[in-house]
Design a protein around this motif. Structure first.
Motif, short mmCIF file in Angstrom:
data_model
loop_
_atom_site.label_atom_id
_atom_site.label_comp_id
_atom_site.label_asym_id
_atom_site.label_seq_id
_atom_site.Cartn_x
_atom_site.Cartn_y
_atom_site.Cartn_z
N UNK B 220 -8.26 -6.28 4.23
CA UNK B 220 -9.43 -7.15 4.23
C UNK B 220 -10.60 -6.72 3.38
N UNK B 221 -10.51 -5.61 2.66
CA UNK B 221 -11.62 -5.25 1.77
C UNK B 221 -11.63 -6.21 0.58
N UNK B 222 -12.83 -6.67 0.21
CA UNK B 222 -12.89 -7.58 -0.94
C UNK B 222 -13.89 -7.13 -2.01
N UNK B 302 -18.72 -7.25 5.20
CA UNK B 302 -17.74 -7.71 6.18
C UNK B 302 -17.28 -9.09 5.81
N UNK B 303 -16.41 -9.64 6.61
CA UNK B 303 -15.87 -10.95 6.27
C UNK B 303 -14.62 -10.79 5.48
N UNK B 304 -13.76 -11.74 5.59
CA UNK B 304 -12.47 -11.57 4.95
C UNK B 304 -12.34 -12.40 3.71
N UNK B 439 -13.67 -7.92 13.04
CA UNK B 439 -12.24 -8.18 12.84
C UNK B 439 -11.99 -9.70 12.79
N UNK B 440 -12.78 -10.45 13.58
CA UNK B 440 -12.64 -11.91 13.53
C UNK B 440 -13.01 -12.42 12.14
N UNK B 441 -14.05 -11.81 11.55
CA UNK B 441 -14.46 -12.20 10.20
C UNK B 441 -13.37 -11.85 9.19
N UNK B 443 -10.13 -11.63 9.78
CA UNK B 443 -9.01 -12.55 9.98
C UNK B 443 -9.37 -13.93 9.44
N UNK B 444 -10.66 -14.29 9.58
CA UNK B 444 -11.18 -15.48 8.93
C UNK B 444 -10.41 -16.76 9.30
N UNK B 445 -10.19 -16.95 10.58
CA UNK B 445 -9.58 -18.18 11.11
C UNK B 445 -8.17 -18.45 10.63
N UNK B 446 -7.57 -17.45 10.01
CA UNK B 446 -6.17 -17.64 9.63
C UNK B 446 -5.31 -17.63 10.88
N UNK B 447 -4.23 -18.41 10.86
CA UNK B 447 -3.37 -18.46 12.03
C UNK B 447 -2.37 -17.32 12.02
N UNK B 448 -2.05 -16.91 13.21
CA UNK B 448 -1.05 -15.86 13.36
C UNK B 448 -0.44 -16.00 14.74
N UNK B 449 0.34 -15.01 15.14
CA UNK B 449 0.91 -15.04 16.49
C UNK B 449 0.04 -14.16 17.37
N UNK B 450 -0.52 -14.77 18.41
CA UNK B 450 -1.34 -13.98 19.33
C UNK B 450 -0.56 -13.75 20.62
#
Lengths: 263, 466
Positions: B220-222, B302-304, B439-441, B443-450
């Motif tokens: 997630x580093x940009x 921060x932020x993805x 961490x939410x930032x 992940x940035x609303x991407x879908x995954x398996x929770x």
């Protein structure tokens, strides 16, 4: 990884000391070596074990010595008692080693090396106490206990130890509140070994404080001796070098004397 | 003997007595190769538990370590020795001292890369009798984000070290042998800073740790900053390197900045070319790091990734049970208690209550790629750290540090399980988050398996995404 139940199951599974061995030890306690030899003759495996010990090169006899009375005579009271305890501990060895790359023959070599060096140390310190002499027998039991408890957890341990320098003894203590040396002391208790044996073993972990200065002093020598042995190729090749943690500060004040006596 | 690998440093911990007879069994070429395969930057032998050694014993280790250095450029040496042992090693090797010596493991960590930011604002006291060593130690520390204070005399050092509390660390009885040519790397906030110097030519491709860079993108580093104050010039190969880096990072929305580069001895059109490729030039480091608005825009606060819209694929979902089992088994191993699976959903990472929770993540790449995120209630995090720490602690830094080791164990287990299916992956360095919003930032609303797991009445969240 290791539950309290597994620890209790292990303690409960320690077999009582065989009747023949009890009888042999009782004779030794009374100073009756000939009778001890007669009792030992009733156990063919013990007889073979004793013959194997005395005919090792370190004893330097030209001819094989087979007669048990002669063997007990050569050994003397203190060494005979120690060797009977070594034999008792060897009864706990697994048929197949899985955690450590050892064979029972190699384990026996480790026992012998420790006994031999311990004798030198006690001679240097002019200690004749038979219990103290025999205490070294229990030390390798920590290797057997570790093998028994952790052999099925090899992969988990490898992963854990790949990210943190953490020895088996510490893992067991953190998980169950008991360590390998506590379990060795339990074995001593079940086998009705003299009390000083368990005390020296507990202190030799380098983590348990003792009030008796003589036991503290002896436990330092035993701790350093154990690591001297665990540094030998037979142990390093078996994966034993770091199975328990070496407390270097604990032995700092006796190191030079140890070099003179043992190395 | 197995090495402990952390922060790209592999450490062997022999105990007891080291001589020519015992040392060959303690460390073998196979041990070295197995550790090298874990993509390390530094390999050390700790002497902390060694009560006796002689030259024959050390020679066995030195030969193996020097071979590794020649093969791969890995920094090699010894650590955790006392003053007497240091003197002995100097005496044994004299002018042939090609390996490094770090008085403590902590000092060694200051000379390698890490995903951990240098948060300590205190300076580092540096002393060595040899002026060139003093300078080398100071330069390497500075390149990794530390603030060295170099003593110029024994008297000055003796006086200053009387107040160790004033310093992050006191570096003495340490020696830099042959270092790797890898570019120094450090983390500052959410930015990765690489320090480059001299003439940038084709060698930069060899010296740049591309796998570390990819790992950083994966977790997630940009924002990537090249500290180029000490760059004299660059040729077309240097330009190509930066252009390719910019293209590779585009998928992740990465920004690459170059700071402090003067174009006195470099063709000015190179700058135009690089700007066209998307690189941004700054005169001073503070122009970025102190400008919060700019930092946010570049992704350094921060932020993805804004552009990474990769979604789960069948390959990854097929391996889901392995990931979950590895996590559950590791949790159970670390806490000596049972974890219960509650529900499994494909969704964006959803944490009902972010307060009082910590998170950690680890990326993986190879035949499949993605990232595992774990969100712990503080109490579960503390419990799962007890086995490694050996005591209960409320120190958040200790807990986060241990959580990093924890996800590393999970990553290692996943890697081994996937290998059984002939799926080859490498894992990234772990990352920890004191604030779950970070961490939410990422992940940035991407879908995954929770997967929500219940652990003694508390919810523990596992999230797998691409």
């Amino acid at each position: 990884m290791i539950t309290q139940e597994e620890i209790h199951d292990y303690i409960n599974a320690i077999p009582p000391s065989p009747t023949v061995l009890k009888a042999v030890l009782a004779c030794i306690q009374k100073g009756e070596l000939a009778k001890a030899a007669d009792e030992a003759a009733k156990d063919p495996a013990l007889k073979l074990f004793l013959q194997g010990i005395v005919n090792k090169p370190i004893y330097g006899f030209k001819n094989d010595i087979k007669d048990l009375k002669q063997i007990f005579g050569i050994l003397g009271l203190a060494q005979a008692e120690q060797i009977i305890y070594n034999y008792m501990i060897s009864l706990l060895t697994p048929t197949k080693w899985e955690l450590f790359s050892l064979t029972n023959k190699e384990f026996s070599q480790i026992q012998d090396s420790l006994s031999f060096a311990w004798k030198k140390i006690l001679e240097h310190k002019e200690i004749n106490d038979r219990s103290v002499f025999s205490s070294i027998s229990l030390l390798p039991a920590s290797i057997i206990v570790c093998e028994a408890l952790f052999k099925a957890k090899h992969d988990e341990l490898d992963l854990l130890r790949s990210v943190k320098e953490i020895d088996y003894n510490t893992i067991l203590k953190r998980l169950s509140g008991m360590d390998l040396f506590d379990l060795c002391a339990k074995i001593a208790e079940v086998w009705e070994m003299p009390e000083p044996i368990a005390q020296i073993i507990l202190a030799s972990s380098g983590k348990t404080q003792q009030t008796d200065p003589q036991i503290t002093e002896l436990s330092k020598w035993m701790h350093l001796l154990f690591f001297y042995q665990l540094s030998q190729p037979i142990c390093t090749a078996a994966g034993l070098n770091d199975f328990i943690e070496f407390n270097i500060e604990y032995v700092q004040d006796i190191y030079e004397a140890f070099q003179d006596v043992v190395m | 003997m197995r090495a402990v690998v952390k922060n790209k440093i592999g450490v062997f911990n022999p105990q007891g007595f080291l001589d020519g007879t015992t040392a060959p069994a303690l460390l073998t070429i196979e041990d070295i190769q197995a550790t090298k395969a874990l993509n390390i930057d530094m390999m050390l032998v700790s002497l902390g538990k060694v009560v006796f050694f002689n030259k024959n014993g050390l020679d066995v280790f030195v030969r193996l370590l020097e071979t590794l250095h020649k093969d791969s450029g890995t920094v090699v040496g010894f650590c955790d020795y006392n003053d007497k042992q240091y003197t002995s090693i100097e005496k044994f090797y004299g002018d042939d001292l090609n390996f490094s010596l770090f008085r403590t493991y902590k000092i060694a960590t200051m000379f390698t890369v890490s995903m951990q930011e240098v948060k300590e604002k205190k300076s580092v006291l540096v002393w060595h009798e040899d002026p060139s060593q003093r300078s080398a130690l100071a330069i390497e520390l500075f390149d990794r984000g530390h603030t060295p204070i170099v003593c110029q005399s024994t008297a000055e050092f003796t006086q200053k070290k009387m107040q160790p509390e004033l310093y992050e660390e006191v570096v003495y009885n340490s020696y830099l042998g042959l270092l790797g040519s890898k570019i120094a790397t450090r983390v500052s906030g959410n930015a990765i800073i690489y320090t480059v110097s001299g003439f940038l030519d084709a060698e930069i491709t060899n010296n740049f740790d591309m796998s570390y860079h990819k790992n950083s993108l994966n977790v997630g580093f940009t924002l990537f900053i090249f500290d180029a104050y000490k760059v004299v010039s660059m040729n077309i190969h240097g330009v190509n390197f930066f252009s390719k880096l910019a293209s590779a990072g585009a998928e992740f929305g990465a920004n690459i900045c170059i700071v402090g580069m003067t174009f006195e001895k470099t063709p000015a059109n190179f700058k135009d070319e690089l700007e066209d490729a998307g690189l941004i030039f700054f005169e001073k480091m503070d122009d970025i790091l102190q400008d919060k608005e700019l930092l946010k825009e570049l992704g350094g606060s921060g932020g993805g990734s804004k552009t990474n819209k990769r979604s789960l694929n069948k390959l990854l979902v097929n391996q889901l049970p392995r990931f979950i089992n590895a996590t559950v088994n590791t949790m159970e191993m670390m806490t000596n208690a049972k974890a219960e699976k509650q529900d499994v959903k494909v969704q964006a990472l959803t944490i009902a209550q972010t307060q009082g929770k910590l998170a950690s993540s680890i990326g993986f790449y190879g035949d499949i790629d993605g990232m595992v995120v774990l969100v712990f209630p503080l109490s579960v995090a503390k419990k799962s750290c007890e086995l490694l720490l050996g005591e209960q602690t409320d120190n958040i830094e200790d807990i986060l540090d241990t959580l990093a080791e924890f996800v590393n164990i999970i990553g290692g287990r996943v890697k081994a399980l996937l290998a059984e299916d002939k799926v080859r992956v490498n894992i990234t360095l772990p990352r920890t988050y004191e604030n779950v919003d970070d961490v939410l930032a990422t992940v940035n609303e991407r879908k995954g398996v929770q997967v929500n797991l219940n652990f003694k009445g508390e919810n523990f969240t596992f999230f797998l995404m691409r």
